[in-house]
Design an enzyme around this catalytic site. Structure first.
Site, PDB file in Angstrom:
ATOM      1  N   GLU A 280       0.820  -1.205   0.115  1.00  0.00           N
ATOM      2  CA  GLU A 280      -0.092  -0.042  -0.147  1.00  0.00           C
ATOM      3  C   GLU A 280       0.576   1.233  -0.030  1.00  0.00           C
ATOM      4  O   GLU A 280       0.523   2.072  -0.699  1.00  0.00           O
ATOM      5  CB  GLU A 280      -0.976  -0.055   1.177  1.00  0.00           C
ATOM      6  CG  GLU A 280      -2.195   0.833   1.090  1.00  0.00           C
ATOM      7  CD  GLU A 280      -3.139   0.381   2.112  1.00  0.00           C
ATOM      8  OE1 GLU A 280      -4.013  -0.048   1.904  1.00  0.00           O
ATOM      9  OE2 GLU A 280      -2.921   0.748   3.368  1.00  0.00           O
ATOM     10  N   GLU A 283       2.149   1.709  -3.348  1.00  0.00           N
ATOM     11  CA  GLU A 283       0.995   2.312  -4.180  1.00  0.00           C
ATOM     12  C   GLU A 283       0.830   3.662  -4.265  1.00  0.00           C
ATOM     13  O   GLU A 283       0.512   4.461  -5.135  1.00  0.00           O
ATOM     14  CB  GLU A 283      -0.242   1.381  -3.981  1.00  0.00           C
ATOM     15  CG  GLU A 283      -1.432   1.813  -4.824  1.00  0.00           C
ATOM     16  CD  GLU A 283      -2.566   0.970  -4.552  1.00  0.00           C
ATOM     17  OE1 GLU A 283      -2.687   0.282  -3.699  1.00  0.00           O
ATOM     18  OE2 GLU A 283      -3.858   1.245  -5.109  1.00  0.00           O
ATOM     19  N   CYS A 300      -8.447  -2.367   3.794  1.00  0.00           N
ATOM     20  CA  CYS A 300      -8.400  -3.590   4.731  1.00  0.00           C
ATOM     21  C   CYS A 300      -9.644  -3.808   5.245  1.00  0.00           C
ATOM     22  O   CYS A 300      -9.673  -4.938   5.685  1.00  0.00           O
ATOM     23  CB  CYS A 300      -7.505  -3.116   6.053  1.00  0.00           C
ATOM     24  SG  CYS A 300      -6.006  -2.233   5.863  1.00  0.00           S
ATOM     25  N   SER A 320      -7.399   1.960  -2.661  1.00  0.00           N
ATOM     26  CA  SER A 320      -6.236   1.076  -2.828  1.00  0.00           C
ATOM     27  C   SER A 320      -6.536  -0.194  -3.238  1.00  0.00           C
ATOM     28  O   SER A 320      -7.758  -0.683  -2.936  1.00  0.00           O
ATOM     29  CB  SER A 320      -5.560   0.999  -1.554  1.00  0.00           C
ATOM     30  OG  SER A 320      -4.649  -0.195  -1.676  1.00  0.00           O
ATOM     31  N   LYS A 359     -15.880 -10.280   7.347  1.00  0.00           N
ATOM     32  CA  LYS A 359     -14.736 -10.955   6.665  1.00  0.00           C
ATOM     33  C   LYS A 359     -15.331 -12.287   6.190  1.00  0.00           C
ATOM     34  O   LYS A 359     -14.562 -12.988   5.195  1.00  0.00           O
ATOM     35  CB  LYS A 359     -13.749 -11.336   7.912  1.00  0.00           C
ATOM     36  CG  LYS A 359     -12.888  -9.958   8.383  1.00  0.00           C
ATOM     37  CD  LYS A 359     -11.665  -9.853   7.141  1.00  0.00           C
ATOM     38  CE  LYS A 359     -10.845  -8.395   7.777  1.00  0.00           C
ATOM     39  NZ  LYS A 359     -10.033  -8.012   6.596  1.00  0.00           N
ATOM     40  N   GLU A 362     -16.068 -11.500   2.611  1.00  0.00           N
ATOM     41  CA  GLU A 362     -15.039 -11.082   1.889  1.00  0.00           C
ATOM     42  C   GLU A 362     -14.344 -12.384   1.412  1.00  0.00           C
ATOM     43  O   GLU A 362     -13.877 -12.437   0.365  1.00  0.00           O
ATOM     44  CB  GLU A 362     -14.137 -10.183   2.710  1.00  0.00           C
ATOM     45  CG  GLU A 362     -12.783  -9.887   1.989  1.00  0.00           C
ATOM     46  CD  GLU A 362     -11.645  -9.545   2.989  1.00  0.00           C
ATOM     47  OE1 GLU A 362     -11.569  -9.785   3.981  1.00  0.00           O
ATOM     48  OE2 GLU A 362     -11.024  -8.123   2.414  1.00  0.00           O
ATOM     49  N   GLU A 367     -13.559 -13.156  -6.637  1.00  0.00           N
ATOM     50  CA  GLU A 367     -12.278 -12.761  -7.004  1.00  0.00           C
ATOM     51  C   GLU A 367     -11.185 -13.226  -6.080  1.00  0.00           C
ATOM     52  O   GLU A 367     -10.032 -12.918  -6.093  1.00  0.00           O
ATOM     53  CB  GLU A 367     -12.320 -10.979  -7.203  1.00  0.00           C
ATOM     54  CG  GLU A 367     -12.402 -10.099  -5.976  1.00  0.00           C
ATOM     55  CD  GLU A 367     -14.066  -9.855  -5.888  1.00  0.00           C
ATOM     56  OE1 GLU A 367     -14.842 -10.648  -6.301  1.00  0.00           O
ATOM     57  OE2 GLU A 367     -14.316  -8.853  -5.139  1.00  0.00           O
ATOM     58  N   CYS A 504     -10.947  -2.348  14.141  1.00  0.00           N
ATOM     59  CA  CYS A 504     -11.318  -3.705  14.174  1.00  0.00           C
ATOM     60  C   CYS A 504     -11.419  -4.155  15.698  1.00  0.00           C
ATOM     61  O   CYS A 504     -12.221  -5.138  15.988  1.00  0.00           O
ATOM     62  CB  CYS A 504     -10.063  -4.558  13.734  1.00  0.00           C
ATOM     63  SG  CYS A 504      -9.886  -4.221  11.894  1.00  0.00           S
TER      64      CYS A 504
END
Length: 572
Positions: A280, A283, A300, A320, A359, A362, A367, A504
């Protein structure tokens, strides 16, 4: 403002004039029962379980919404109060499934705890039987409307904490219900699956999908090599499931506990958090140098990503492309780890222990299969791991301290603070500063990005170039920054956004009873973990350095892009 005198259960006491009777009582050690009340939410006063007597007032009053006045004479323990509370409880139970022994909240149901406290042994009157359909439409959350007690906490969290607003109160009186619009399922509305509704639900009306049986099955299969990764926030919250105070650092016991369950390797998501910072950070520098889309926003938090896809798809280019640390770990476990360990990817099962219900969603995004199959197979929340350990009869207090396995268990303090709001930004600034300037930071602590303030800012001078950073946690706060970007009023270069309040550590899969006060203690504990680490900068992680040297070759390289980066889609 001067304190005022009130009389509470016959005892004169001085209290602040602006507080409620409930607050005054708790300050005096009197724990009045509550269901709809939550310390981080607006007063709703709809369950009436906290009623008290006030001299001169005909009816009992809800203590959560009634402020004290000078000379007020309050009784919280009269026969009339006890009988009224008991009647309210019986009415709630008469409209509630009698499934306490099989309920997922068995052992930590607030309704059941209050009923036990008030000695409810039988339900008087007619018992109603509902037959609403349960909602199993998402991989993250399960709704059971039959168990809903209409307290409104879930809708409050959804509307005012997260500003998503997909849960509504329908109908009136005994027919009232709480659900998405027109009784739709969660998968059919723009729910981000953050689980903040489940975290505040006092009963078993909405909860995480229970995947513990899938983990038991994997652990029992001798043909499978089962590895587990643990998110940063779990190490400062899991111990609460076993009666430890909030903010207890339990990293070593956590590793021992997972080995006791039978995992073949116990790894640390902090490893891939360090890796995230490398990817990151590069990037960001690439976007700055080559005219990329700015401000760049962190990626994240899967609840946050889903929020962007639903509500601000036009701003997706700001995100990102880095996968979350969970997904980076999964992709590497089935490629790099498989290769270095002589295993085949098809024989590896990757389990995650996360503070987050999103999560689970996710991990099942189509993908997320860079390794050739689903990179992360099963996601458990902190609560689910707690239940597994209790099922096995593991005495958490007696567990020895243990270390994570190498190489995917080696990490730095920068990775540990990923679990707190501002932590990703602070970790990134530590690395970006040293990479760009070539100088060593004299003070690693970027204190301006820390704490529970909803929107924070920081500015860093990178060899004459000012990088202004923004940080937000909780989606209501995130919306403020997104509206600034849309209006062309943002001068940020880099923005960190975490879906849940506090980051989190306040995720929807964390132990029940989480409040902002508890979130602050967990954050403090993570910074203590950071201080205790021998390495505190992600780019100094020797295992990450070895990964690039032997496998990925370079940040943002071809293999890094294939395994560690992703794309997003509009869900508007």
């Amino acid at each position: 403002m001067q304190n005022i005198n009130i009389t509470l259960n016959g005892k004169v006491t001085a209290v602040a004039p602006e507080i409620t009777i409930l607050e005054a009582a708790r300050q005096q050690g009197i724990d009045l029962p509550t269901l709809c009340h939550h310390p981080d939410q607006r007063v709703k006063a709809n369950c009436r379980i906290c009623v008290v007597e006030v001299e001169g007032v005909k009816n009992l009053v809800p203590s959560c919404s009634t402020r004290v006045t000078a000379g007020m004479n309050i009784t919280t323990n009269s026969p009339r109060v006890r009988e009224t509370v008991r009647t309210i409880l019986e009415l709630i139970f008469a409209d509630h499934p009698q499934e306490c022994l099989t309920c997922i909240r068995n052992g930590n149901c607030e309704l059941r705890q209050i009923a036990a406290k008030f000695g409810v042994r039988d339900i008087q009157g007619e018992k109603r039987k509902h037959s609403f359909s349960q909602d199993f439409s998402t991989p993250s959350l399960v709704r059971n409307p039959d168990k809903c007690i209409k307290c409104g906490r879930c809708a409050e969290a959804c509307h005012y904490i997260q500003n998503v607003g997909i849960l509504y109160s329908h109908n009136r009186s005994t027919e009232i219900s709480i659900s998405p619009e027109y009784g739709k399922q969660l998968a059919d509305v723009a729910c981000v699956l953050c689980g903040q509704c489940a975290l505040v639900c006092p009963v078993g009306a909405i909860h995480e999908r229970d995947d513990t049986d899938r983990v038991w099955e994997a652990l029992a299969d001798p043909q499978k090599h089962v590895v587990v990764q643990v998110a940063p926030a779990v190490r400062v919250s899991l111990a609460e499931e076993f009666g430890f105070p909030s903010g207890e650092i339990a990293t070593g016991k956590l590793v021992s506990a997972l080995r006791s369950l039978g995992f073949d390797r116990v790894f640390d998501t902090d490893f891939s958090a360090d890796l995230t910072i490398i990817e990151e950070g590069h990037e960001l520098l690439d976007r700055i140098a080559n005219g990329g889309v700015l401000p760049m926003i962190t990626s994240c938090s899967p609840g946050w990503i889903k929020y962007m896809e639903h509500y601000y798809p036009e701003l997706i280019p700001h995100l990102s492309t880095c996968k979350s640390p969970q997904q980076m770990f999964g992709a590497l476990a089935k490629t790099y780890y498989a290769q270095t360990s002589g295993l085949e990817a098809k024989d590896i099962i990757v389990v995650s222990v996360m503070p987050c219900t999103a999560k689970k969603f996710e991990a099942e995004r189509p993908e997320m299969d860079a390794s050739g199959s689903q990179d992360v197979d099963i996601v458990l929340t902190t609560r689910e791991l707690g239940r597994m350990l209790q099922h096995e009869g593991i005495d958490f207090r007696m567990l020895p301290e243990a270390e994570f396995d190498s190489p995917l268990g080696i990490s730095t303090g920068a990775a540990a603070i990923f679990g707190a709001t501002g932590g990703v930004m602070e970790a990134a600034l530590r690395t970006v500063y040293e990479v760009v300037t070539g100088k060593t930071l004299t003070d690693l602590n970027f204190t301006t990005v820390r704490g529970m303030t909803g929107v924070k800012e920081a500015s860093v001078d990178l060899a004459g170039m000012e990088v202004k950073a923004g940080i937000a946690h909780g989606l209501a706060n995130a919306k403020k920054i997104l509206e600034m970007i849309k209006a062309g009023q943002s001068d940020y270069t880099f923005i960190e956004i975490m879906c849940c309040p506090g980051g989190c550590i306040g995720g929807g899969g964390q132990p029940y009873g989480t409040t902002n006060e508890i979130r602050a203690r967990r954050i403090e504990a993570l910074y203590q973990v950071d201080e205790n680490m021998p390495l505190r900068k992600s780019h100094e992680n020797p295992a990450v350095q070895e990964l690039y040297q032997d496998f990925l070759l370079e940040p943002l390289g071809e293999l890094s892009h294939r395994l560690l980066h992703t794309q997003y889609c509009s869900r508007s």
